[in-house]
Design a protein around this motif. Structure first.
Motif, PDB file in Angstrom:
ATOM      1  N   GLN A 119       0.822  -1.177  -0.029  1.00 27.32           N
ATOM      2  CA  GLN A 119      -0.017  -0.058  -0.023  1.00 27.32           C
ATOM      3  C   GLN A 119       0.953   1.064  -0.011  1.00 27.32           C
ATOM      4  N   ARG A 120       1.955   1.293   0.749  1.00 33.34           N
ATOM      5  CA  ARG A 120       2.754   2.490   0.698  1.00 33.34           C
ATOM      6  C   ARG A 120       3.380   2.653  -0.782  1.00 33.34           C
ATOM      7  N   ILE A 121       3.865   1.605  -1.177  1.00 34.73           N
ATOM      8  CA  ILE A 121       4.307   1.714  -2.916  1.00 34.73           C
ATOM      9  C   ILE A 121       3.113   2.101  -3.638  1.00 34.73           C
ATOM     10  N   LEU A 122       1.680   1.745  -3.506  1.00 35.96           N
ATOM     11  CA  LEU A 122       0.980   2.249  -4.468  1.00 35.96           C
ATOM     12  C   LEU A 122       0.457   3.715  -4.175  1.00 35.96           C
ATOM     13  N   LEU A 123       0.458   4.035  -2.737  1.00 39.15           N
ATOM     14  CA  LEU A 123       0.066   5.605  -2.564  1.00 39.15           C
ATOM     15  C   LEU A 123       1.262   6.463  -2.999  1.00 39.15           C
ATOM     16  N   ASP A 124       2.469   6.141  -2.997  1.00 38.79           N
ATOM     17  CA  ASP A 124       3.613   6.847  -3.613  1.00 38.79           C
ATOM     18  C   ASP A 124       3.278   7.090  -4.858  1.00 38.79           C
ATOM     19  N   ARG A 125       3.152   6.000  -5.718  1.00 38.23           N
ATOM     20  CA  ARG A 125       2.857   6.170  -7.028  1.00 38.23           C
ATOM     21  C   ARG A 125       1.624   6.878  -7.375  1.00 38.23           C
ATOM     22  N   LEU A 126       0.476   6.815  -6.406  1.00 37.35           N
ATOM     23  CA  LEU A 126      -0.483   7.803  -6.707  1.00 37.35           C
ATOM     24  C   LEU A 126      -0.392   9.089  -6.528  1.00 37.35           C
ATOM     25  N   ARG A 127       0.544   9.744  -5.495  1.00 33.74           N
ATOM     26  CA  ARG A 127       0.993  10.725  -5.337  1.00 33.74           C
ATOM     27  C   ARG A 127       1.746  11.412  -6.574  1.00 33.74           C
ATOM     28  N   ALA A 128       2.520  10.345  -7.036  1.00 29.79           N
ATOM     29  CA  ALA A 128       3.391  10.883  -8.244  1.00 29.79           C
ATOM     30  C   ALA A 128       2.680  11.246  -9.479  1.00 29.79           C
ATOM     31  N   TRP A 129       1.481  10.666  -9.673  1.00 36.02           N
ATOM     32  CA  TRP A 129       0.617  11.112 -10.633  1.00 36.02           C
ATOM     33  C   TRP A 129      -0.625  12.160 -10.195  1.00 36.02           C
ATOM     34  N   GLY A 130      -0.241  12.789  -9.200  1.00 36.76           N
ATOM     35  CA  GLY A 130      -0.899  13.947  -8.685  1.00 36.76           C
ATOM     36  C   GLY A 130      -2.204  13.483  -7.888  1.00 36.76           C
ATOM     37  N   GLY A 131      -2.512  12.285  -7.549  1.00 36.36           N
ATOM     38  CA  GLY A 131      -3.564  11.979  -6.530  1.00 36.36           C
ATOM     39  C   GLY A 131      -2.992  11.780  -5.145  1.00 36.36           C
ATOM     40  N   ASP A 132      -4.265  11.603  -4.274  1.00 35.93           N
ATOM     41  CA  ASP A 132      -3.966  11.292  -2.894  1.00 35.93           C
ATOM     42  C   ASP A 132      -4.992  10.861  -2.276  1.00 35.93           C
ATOM     43  N   VAL A 133      -4.847  10.644  -0.956  1.00 36.04           N
ATOM     44  CA  VAL A 133      -5.825  10.059  -0.157  1.00 36.04           C
ATOM     45  C   VAL A 133      -6.200  11.225   0.956  1.00 36.04           C
ATOM     46  N   VAL A 134      -7.532  11.136   1.413  1.00 30.49           N
ATOM     47  CA  VAL A 134      -7.871  11.771   2.598  1.00 30.49           C
ATOM     48  C   VAL A 134      -8.281  10.891   3.618  1.00 30.49           C
ATOM     49  N   PHE A 135      -7.536  10.827   4.650  1.00 32.36           N
ATOM     50  CA  PHE A 135      -7.690  10.089   5.713  1.00 32.36           C
ATOM     51  C   PHE A 135      -8.367  10.424   6.766  1.00 32.36           C
ATOM     52  N   GLY A 136      -9.215   9.816   7.681  1.00 29.65           N
ATOM     53  CA  GLY A 136      -9.741  10.142   8.912  1.00 29.65           C
ATOM     54  C   GLY A 136     -11.205  10.556   8.362  1.00 29.65           C
ATOM     55  N   VAL A 137     -11.821  10.070   7.448  1.00 29.34           N
ATOM     56  CA  VAL A 137     -13.042  10.677   6.862  1.00 29.34           C
ATOM     57  C   VAL A 137     -13.845   9.298   6.459  1.00 29.34           C
ATOM     58  N   GLU A 138     -15.197   9.248   7.257  1.00 26.13           N
ATOM     59  CA  GLU A 138     -15.973   8.300   7.186  1.00 26.13           C
ATOM     60  C   GLU A 138     -17.269   8.399   6.157  1.00 26.13           C
ATOM     61  N   LEU A 139     -17.693   7.591   5.480  1.00 31.46           N
ATOM     62  CA  LEU A 139     -18.809   7.773   4.818  1.00 31.46           C
ATOM     63  C   LEU A 139     -20.267   7.277   5.583  1.00 31.46           C
ATOM     64  N   THR A 140     -21.222   8.062   5.571  1.00 32.77           N
ATOM     65  CA  THR A 140     -22.430   7.809   6.389  1.00 32.77           C
ATOM     66  C   THR A 140     -23.671   7.668   5.593  1.00 32.77           C
TER      67      THR A 140
END
Length: 495
Positions: A119-140
């Motif tokens: 997952q760390r490898i994939l997140l680094d790749r996502l960020r290199a492509w300009g994306g990211d993850v918003v942590f600490g957010v829950e769908l209700t």
């Protein structure tokens, strides 16, 4: 929490969950210019080793995403298995069948890589492509209409809810998926094993790291345990069955289980980094799509870990869905293309559940099926084969497109990227090509793994269409042009 994440009125895709499924999908969309909002309820990436076995087909996906070198550097082959009886080494055996790489299948496996590192490898790749993850957010909450989905999101620690819109939503939020529940999709399944299991990451400096240590039950006893060294770490993955289920697993409970099932005293476990208990079930969602909502990964299928199929099947769910969403959102493909996600992935997941259950119960051994290179899309409505008289075992439309190097060209290099590829093997390319955005073409000499003909390779590495070359080349090309219209609409005149 960063308040910038919800200020855009609408994203193309909302991805709920930042496990391997969600991250692979986000990477695939990002490289295609599709905007995705990825939200994760946890404050950080998952920190356990759970899905540690990466199968050869998934390594090919990682090759296409440009991360396979990091995956190979960060992991390793499964070590020799060592059984123990009464604190004495009882014998060695291979955990998995040895398979040598070949020209058409360069990756073997499983390749051991802790899930947290994947997952760390994939997140680094996502960020290199300009994306990211918003942590600490829950769908209700989640609703949809003919044009979009609307999600209610709230900071996991409390705060004001926020409403966000997206063209589509994808459930990558695991076996207890909130998205699946809100979409009203049921799962059907069974209990595979009545005895609960525990998996944990532990540090045991006194235990050698050259073996995968197996502790079968004593004669007449029950239960088992295993300690697998995780490559390039200090850690072992500890698995035990039966184990207590319910409530948070404490470090002392893990130490007690190690001492109970093995000859290793509890005090020699210097660290317990992560632990989880679970019951072994197999269940399949009744459908993988509800309008603009899709299920992928464990949200769509849960199963025994036996055979190492879960993470890999989940990655391939995302890999199948990503190019189709992009084709509809960016390339003008008909909305009906998205129906083929469930058409192709649900039978595949059902077969995986059956395989994992049989391996868990000792009815089948790990082998070629678990490596997943033989998976195909032959029965898909997106597949067309127009060559006649093919020999038994010949490569055909719907099969995985093999690797190989001919005339200085490596085929996986040719296929890598968000495009279709038209490959002419031992025949010229047609003068009139199908209308597909970013179509890449190549011609190569004779190659036994393919056979003579034209091959249209999908962005996910499966052969969508295959036809003859030679004297039938132009007729074949006309059929291909008509067939390709289902993937992207031809550009209008003057556009």
């Amino acid at each position: 929490m960063n308040q910038q994440w919800y200020q855009e009125d609408r994203s193309d895709v909302l991805i709920v969950g930042a496990g391997p499924t969600g991250l692979v999908l986000a990477c695939d969309l990002a490289r295609r210019g599709v905007s995705a909002l990825v939200v994760e309820r946890s404050p950080e990436l998952f920190r356990g080793s759970r899905g540690k076995g990466v199968q050869p087909r998934t390594l090919e996906v990682f090759d296409d995403l440009g991360v396979v070198e990091e995956v190979l550097r960060g992991g390793g082959r499964a070590p020799m298995g060592m059984t123990w009886q009464g604190g004495v080494r009882a014998g060695e055996y291979r955990m998995f069948e040895d398979v040598e790489p070949t020209e058409d299948a360069p990756y073997t496996g499983p390749w051991l890589l802790p899930q947290w590192r994947t997952q760390r490898i994939l997140l680094d790749r996502l960020r290199a492509w300009g994306g990211d993850v918003v942590f600490g957010v829950e769908l209700t909450g989640l609703t949809q209409d003919a044009e979009s989905v609307t999600a209610t999101l709230i900071p996991a620690g409390g705060g004001s809810p926020v409403s966000v819109r997206a063209g589509y939503a994808v459930a990558a939020d695991g076996g207890r998926s909130t998205v699946r529940r809100l979409a009203g999709i049921k799962m059907t399944g069974e209990r595979v094993d009545p005895a609960p299991m525990l998996v944990a990451d532990v540090v045991i400096p006194t235990l050698d790291r050259g073996n995968w240590h197996i502790f079968p039950p004593a004669e007449g006893g029950t239960g088992f345990a295993a300690l697998c060294p995780l490559p390039h770490t200090r850690e072992f993955q500890f698995v035990a069955q039966p184990a207590p289920v319910g409530g948070e697993v404490t470090a002392e409970e893990v130490r007690s289980l190690v001492a109970k099932f093995t000859h290793i005293p509890a005090e020699e476990i210097t660290e317990v980094l992560w632990a989880s208990d679970f019951t072994v079930n197999a269940a399949l969602a009744d459908r993988f799509r509800d309008g603009r909502v899709f299920l992928a990964g464990d949200a769509a299928h849960i199963h025994s870990p036996a055979g190492g199929q879960g993470l890999n099947t989940s990655v391939q769910d995302a890999y199948n869905l990503g190019w189709k969403l992009a084709a509809v959102l960016r390339d003008g493909a008909p909305e009906a293309l998205l129906d083929t996600y469930e058409e192709e992935r649900l039978p595949n997941a059902a077969a995986m559940l059956g395989l994992s259950t049989r391996i868990h119960r000792g009815e089948e051994r790990r082998g070629a099926a678990t490596r997943q290179l033989g998976l195909d899309q032959r029965d898909s409505s997106l597949t067309r084969e127009i060559r006649a008289g093919l020999a038994e075992g010949a490569l055909t439309a719907g099969d995985r497109a093999p690797d190989g190097k001919r005339d200085g060209l490596r085929l996986f290099d040719l296929y890598r990227g968000p495009h279709f590829t038209l490959l002419a093997v031992d025949t010229p390319l047609p003068e009139q090509l199908p209308t597909l955005p970013g179509l890449r073409t190549a011609r190569t000499g004779a190659y036994e793994a393919y056979g003579r003909g034209l091959y249209l390779v999908r962005p996910d590495g499966y052969i969508a269409w295959a036809g003859p070359g030679g004297d039938a080349l132009e007729a074949s090309a006309a059929d291909l042009r008509a067939w390709a219209s289902r993937f992207a609409q031809p550009a209008r005149a003057g556009v």
